[in-house]
Design an enzyme around this catalytic site. Structure first.
Site, mmCIF file in Angstrom:
data_model
loop_
_atom_site.group_PDB
_atom_site.id
_atom_site.type_symbol
_atom_site.label_atom_id
_atom_site.label_comp_id
_atom_site.label_asym_id
_atom_site.label_seq_id
_atom_site.Cartn_x
_atom_site.Cartn_y
_atom_site.Cartn_z
ATOM 1 N N TYR A 13 66.554 24.199 56.958
ATOM 2 C CA TYR A 13 65.918 23.196 57.812
ATOM 3 C C TYR A 13 65.147 23.849 58.962
ATOM 4 O O TYR A 13 64.095 23.363 59.356
ATOM 5 C CB TYR A 13 66.954 22.178 58.313
ATOM 6 C CG TYR A 13 67.256 21.138 57.251
ATOM 7 C CD1 TYR A 13 66.398 20.057 57.054
ATOM 8 C CD2 TYR A 13 68.339 21.281 56.408
ATOM 9 C CE1 TYR A 13 66.639 19.135 56.054
ATOM 10 C CE2 TYR A 13 68.590 20.364 55.400
ATOM 11 C CZ TYR A 13 67.734 19.285 55.230
ATOM 12 O OH TYR A 13 67.958 18.383 54.226
ATOM 13 N N VAL A 73 60.124 13.727 57.511
ATOM 14 C CA VAL A 73 60.942 14.046 58.678
ATOM 15 C C VAL A 73 60.168 14.951 59.644
ATOM 16 O O VAL A 73 60.730 15.490 60.583
ATOM 17 C CB VAL A 73 62.267 14.722 58.232
ATOM 18 C CG1 VAL A 73 63.129 13.759 57.439
ATOM 19 C CG2 VAL A 73 62.008 15.998 57.416
ATOM 20 N N ASP A 74 58.832 15.091 59.395
ATOM 21 C CA ASP A 74 58.054 16.105 60.111
ATOM 22 C C ASP A 74 57.422 15.637 61.422
ATOM 23 O O ASP A 74 56.887 16.441 62.185
ATOM 24 C CB ASP A 74 56.972 16.685 59.184
ATOM 25 C CG ASP A 74 56.026 15.613 58.615
ATOM 26 O OD1 ASP A 74 55.767 14.592 59.275
ATOM 27 O OD2 ASP A 74 55.539 15.823 57.475
ATOM 28 N N HIS A 90 64.213 8.538 56.571
ATOM 29 C CA HIS A 90 65.060 9.703 56.322
ATOM 30 C C HIS A 90 65.324 10.524 57.577
ATOM 31 O O HIS A 90 65.698 11.691 57.486
ATOM 32 C CB HIS A 90 64.426 10.597 55.236
ATOM 33 C CG HIS A 90 64.449 9.966 53.869
ATOM 34 N ND1 HIS A 90 63.772 10.485 52.789
ATOM 35 C CD2 HIS A 90 65.073 8.853 53.409
ATOM 36 C CE1 HIS A 90 63.977 9.716 51.718
ATOM 37 N NE2 HIS A 90 64.746 8.720 52.077
ATOM 38 N N GLY A 133 51.527 9.578 48.482
ATOM 39 C CA GLY A 133 52.073 10.942 48.463
ATOM 40 C C GLY A 133 53.568 11.020 48.289
ATOM 41 O O GLY A 133 54.221 11.856 48.901
HETATM 42 P P1 OAD Z 1 58.096 14.988 46.663
HETATM 43 O O1 OAD Z 1 57.997 16.454 46.927
HETATM 44 O O2 OAD Z 1 59.112 14.526 45.676
HETATM 45 O O3 OAD Z 1 56.710 14.409 46.110
HETATM 46 C C1 OAD Z 1 55.495 14.675 46.776
HETATM 47 C C2 OAD Z 1 54.429 13.853 46.108
HETATM 48 O O4 OAD Z 1 53.215 14.045 46.818
HETATM 49 C C3 OAD Z 1 54.146 14.216 44.638
HETATM 50 O O5 OAD Z 1 54.091 13.010 43.872
HETATM 51 C C4 OAD Z 1 52.765 14.900 44.704
HETATM 52 O O6 OAD Z 1 52.003 14.643 43.525
HETATM 53 C C5 OAD Z 1 52.156 14.200 45.897
HETATM 54 N N1 OAD Z 1 51.101 14.945 46.596
HETATM 55 C C6 OAD Z 1 51.029 16.289 46.801
HETATM 56 N N2 OAD Z 1 49.944 16.584 47.544
HETATM 57 C C7 OAD Z 1 49.311 15.410 47.817
HETATM 58 C C8 OAD Z 1 48.135 15.048 48.552
HETATM 59 N N3 OAD Z 1 47.374 15.961 49.155
HETATM 60 N N4 OAD Z 1 47.790 13.731 48.603
HETATM 61 C C9 OAD Z 1 48.543 12.786 47.977
HETATM 62 N N5 OAD Z 1 49.658 13.068 47.274
HETATM 63 C C10 OAD Z 1 50.052 14.359 47.196
HETATM 64 O O7 OAD Z 1 58.280 14.307 48.079
HETATM 65 P P2 OAD Z 1 58.765 12.828 48.412
HETATM 66 O O8 OAD Z 1 58.352 11.851 47.390
HETATM 67 O O9 OAD Z 1 58.394 12.592 49.835
HETATM 68 O O10 OAD Z 1 64.636 12.953 50.840
HETATM 69 O O11 OAD Z 1 60.322 13.010 48.340
HETATM 70 C C11 OAD Z 1 61.107 11.907 48.681
HETATM 71 C C12 OAD Z 1 62.398 12.378 49.206
HETATM 72 O O12 OAD Z 1 63.011 13.249 48.265
HETATM 73 C C13 OAD Z 1 62.304 13.241 50.443
HETATM 74 O O13 OAD Z 1 62.149 12.494 51.625
HETATM 75 C C14 OAD Z 1 63.639 13.911 50.429
HETATM 76 C C15 OAD Z 1 63.815 14.192 48.950
HETATM 77 O O14 OAD Z 1 65.076 13.950 48.500
HETATM 78 C C16 OAD Z 1 65.705 13.381 51.494
HETATM 79 O O15 OAD Z 1 65.823 14.515 51.903
HETATM 80 C C17 OAD Z 1 66.716 12.315 51.707
#
Ligand code: OAD
Length: 250
Positions: free
Chosen positions: A72, A108-109, A124, A192
């Protein structure tokens, strides 16, 4: 990508312009163009041998608090020097133009807040805060703390990041606000996020079932979205400014 070249579906532009209430859900992808690895990309490099469950659970912290704290701390240091990108700023422009706007984020950023979004619902938590692993007391400004992990000033217990880990409940007030926004919005836009983690992952479908128009903005096509969902494929740092420009030209 030049956002002039991105084609925004006219139906989405019309929905946004006409909407009385818009709800947006963001995930790590919106911060990718600020140089922050997405959640799944963050399991690379030094951390390639770990799975999210090895690092983002209370059990992992109990087993090896220094390891989890360092993961983290690495992400927090990157977030602390990152700046919002045009996607974050485009959401502040939408917020100013629609009567009701709710920004739900899994991130969380802190970049939405830095961009100027007024009222960010942190589903989150925040990597910038810490809290006592024993008593839950929140301690602000993780940067000012030292130790792997630092100790709670009150009880000397280990501090953990003030984020939601796998297997933990989301903050009740954030979850309530997400439920209300999902039920009441005319337009729900998911940006995203891979949509792999519940309950945030269900919000798009729930909004569609409640009668909202739904849209997804992502660099790749997302499978199994609610029927009728408009998908715009492209980086949100280009798509969102193009959407704002198309909805409110000039
Ligand atoms: P992920 O890393 O799972 O997914 C990121 C998504 O962003 C993917 O679908 C990519 O295709 C997309 N992506 C990447 N670059 C992009 C851009 N420039 N424009 C648009 N889309 C883009 O991240 P999250 O979905 O946020 O939770 O993950 C959800 C949660 O999973 C997180 O908050 C975390 C994790 O478990 C906890 O820690 C509780």
């Amino acid at each position: 990508m030049d956002h002039e070249k991105i084609i925004i579906p006219a139906a989405l532009v019309e929905c946004l312009r006409a909407a009385k209430s818009v709800a947006v859900l963001t995930g790590a992808g919106i911060s990718a163009e600020s140089g922050l690895p997405t959640f799944r990309d963050a399991m690379t490099g030094l951390w390639a041998n770990f799975r999210p469950e090895d690092l983002a659970t209370a059990r992992a912290f109990e087993r090896d608090p220094a390891l989890v704290w360092k993961w983290y701390a690495w992400r927090r240091d990157m977030a602390a020097t990152a700046t919002p990108n045009p996607g974050h700023y485009a959401l502040t422009a939408i917020e100013k133009r629609v009567p009701e706007f709710t920004l739900l984020t899994q991130n969380v950023d802190g970049l939405h807040q830095l961009a100027g979004s007024c009222d960010v619902v942190e589903l989150h938590g925040s990597i910038m805060r810490s809290r006592c692993f024993r008593e839950g007391t929140v301690v602000g400004d993780s940067d000012a703390l030292s130790g792997d992990p630092p100790r709670c000033p009150a009880c000397r217990g280990p501090l953990r990041p003030d984020v939601v880990w796998f297997g933990e409940n989301l903050p009740a007030d954030a979850l309530n606000r997400a439920a209300v926004a999902t039920q009441e919005c005319d337009l729900f836009i998911s940006i995203g996020t891979s949509g792999m983690v519940e309950p945030a992952a269900s919000l798009l479908r729930l909004a569609a079932e409640a009668g909202a128009h739904t849209a997804v903005i992502n660099v790749e096509r997302i499978a199994n979205v609610a029927p009728g969902t408009v998908q715009v494929i492209g980086p949100s740092g280009s798509v969102l400014p193009a959407l704002v420009a198309a909805a409110w030209p000039g």
